[in-house]
Enzyme design. Structure first.
Site, PDB file in Angstrom:
ATOM      1  CB  CYS A 105       8.190   3.735  -3.445  1.00  0.00           C
ATOM      2  SG  CYS A 105       7.254   2.289  -2.935  1.00  0.00           S
TER       3      CYS A 105
ATOM      4  CB  CYS B 269       9.298   2.224   1.568  1.00  0.00           C
ATOM      5  SG  CYS B 269       9.737   3.497   0.365  1.00  0.00           S
TER       6      CYS B 269
END
Length: 423
Positions: free
Chosen positions: A344, A160
């Site tokens: 994300c 991420c």
């Protein structure tokens, strides 16, 4: 021991894929090798650190998420032998397979930063990239009495790519709320990279958000050492890409560290890797099939997919890889289908999130038919309540989807003849 499909790893990728295989072909013999007895929703650790959710909401037992009918071997893969279609477990047991899927994620290299292992969890040195230290991060934010807060991002690929900035924005908001009682802070984001994100439009927007918050961004600053007791951090700094480097020491009152990350050594040192330096399982980016061993696939972070390593990427890879595993077992050709989609969600305040969605084109896309390069309150609701529920109740259970998070939006997109908004 022999099994039709062997999945090495029972994390997000392994469990999601096992569920898809059982959904597509309930008669398949599927085995998962996973040593951990617990399963984590790792994306939730930043919410834990921010004080939004208790740690218990991010963890369940491995047995509770294992799909019905899937054999679970609670052990660890220590060697791959693709020439003999086999793996070796830590107890010496050897398992052969019809098809192997590698889903081992990546390793966090805390010890790659000198002094970091000894400093973590003490002296204001914290990280959301560990269940153990997420609660300490929460405590650090609450106890912060002012001064310099450093936030780092390494040069390596990470889980991420937006998370290192998420925790900085959460900290910034908490500190400013206490500014009236004497909490004065200076936030510095030190990234080893030359941009904030690999997608230019999002990188530009992230820079603008950091500037609006008053946070300093320093590029090509790679954390190499930490002195916890003296609260000093050492960075290797390059003034320009590929140029000469020098060391810079910065003092801190709080240091949030994102450790360097790499493919697991058992993968990097095996014939499955691109090479020992790259380490990732060498796969076709659209099908997930290994480029040299047709009965081997990868899913998730451990694969050489040229996109960000996120749970959202796994969710789109899983049905493609599952269908191709079935094709190999049946002697059919594999098909592409994964377009590099990843996401994300970037928390910017406790009521706004920028939905960072993109694919192999490196251009913003949106599952919600709105411009994704903007902060939105509904995206915060999804990050706080929607995505955790989707993870446990839809993703890990292989509920059908078409590349978006919520069915009402995808249904509308289909009716409009669109799949995603594209900038």
């Amino acid at each position: 021991m022999h099994c039709q499909v062997l999945i090495a790893g029972g994390g997000t990728g392994g469990i999601t894929l096992a569920s898809w295989l059982r959904r597509l072909a309930p008669e398949l013999d599927v085995t998962v090798v996973e040593p951990s007895s617990s399963h984590d929703y790792q994306s939730g650790w930043v919410l834990v650190a921010g004080g939004f959710v208790p740690m218990a909401e991010t963890e369940r037992s491995e047995a509770s998420v294992m799909p019905e009918g899937v054999r679970w071997i609670c052990s660890k893969v220590v060697a791959f032998d693709p020439e003999q279609h086999a793996v070796e477990l830590i107890d010496g047991q050897r398992i052969t397979y019809g098809v192997l899927v590698v889903a081992l994620g990546l390793d966090l290299l805390w010890s790659a930063v000198d002094g970091l292992p000894a400093a973590l969890g003490r002296h204001g040195v914290c990280s959301i990239y560990s269940r153990r230290f997420a609660m300490y991060t929460r405590d650090c934010l609450r106890r912060f009495q002012g001064g310099t807060a450093l936030f780092t991002q390494p040069a390596t690929a990470i889980k991420c790519g937006g998370a290192p900035q998420k925790i900085m924005h959460i900290a910034d908001q908490q500190f400013k709320r206490r500014s009236g009682v004497g909490v004065k802070s200076r936030l510095i984001f030190c990234t080893a990279k030359s941009n904030l994100f690999p997608v230019p439009a999002f990188s530009e927007a992230m820079g603008a958000i950091a500037a609006a918050h008053g946070s300093e961004v320093r590029f090509r600053h790679d954390l190499v050492a930490v002195n916890g007791p003296e609260r000093r951090a050492v960075f290797r700094v390059r003034e320009q890409e590929g140029g000469q480097s020098h060391e810079l020491e910065l003092g801190f009152d709080l240091l949030h560290v994102v450790p360097p990350m790499a493919a697991p050594r058992v993968v990097a040192e095996s014939p499955l890797a691109v090479n020992p330096t790259e380490g990732w399982v060498e796969v076709d980016p659209h099908s997930g099939q290994h480029l040299r061993y047709p009965d081997v696939f990868a899913i998730g972070d451990v694969g050489s997919f040229p996109t960000s390593k996120t749970a959202a990427a796994v969710r789109l890879q899983a049905p493609v890889v599952a269908a191709n595993v079935q094709a190999v077992l049946q002697g059919r050709s594999v098909q592409g289908g994964y377009d590099g989609y990843s996401a994300c969600p970037l928390i910017t305040t406790d009521h706004s999130v920028m939905m960072v969605e993109f694919d192999y084109t490196k251009k913003p896309v949106s599952s919600f038919l709105v411009d994704p390069v903007k902060e939105r309150w509904f995206a915060w609701l999804l990050e706080r309540w929607g995505f955790p529920w989707i993870y446990w109740n839809r993703m890990l259970k292989a509920q059908p989807h078409e590349g978006a998070y919520l069915k009402p939006f995808t249904g509308l997109a289909r009716r409009l003849g669109l799949m995603r908004w594209q900038r």
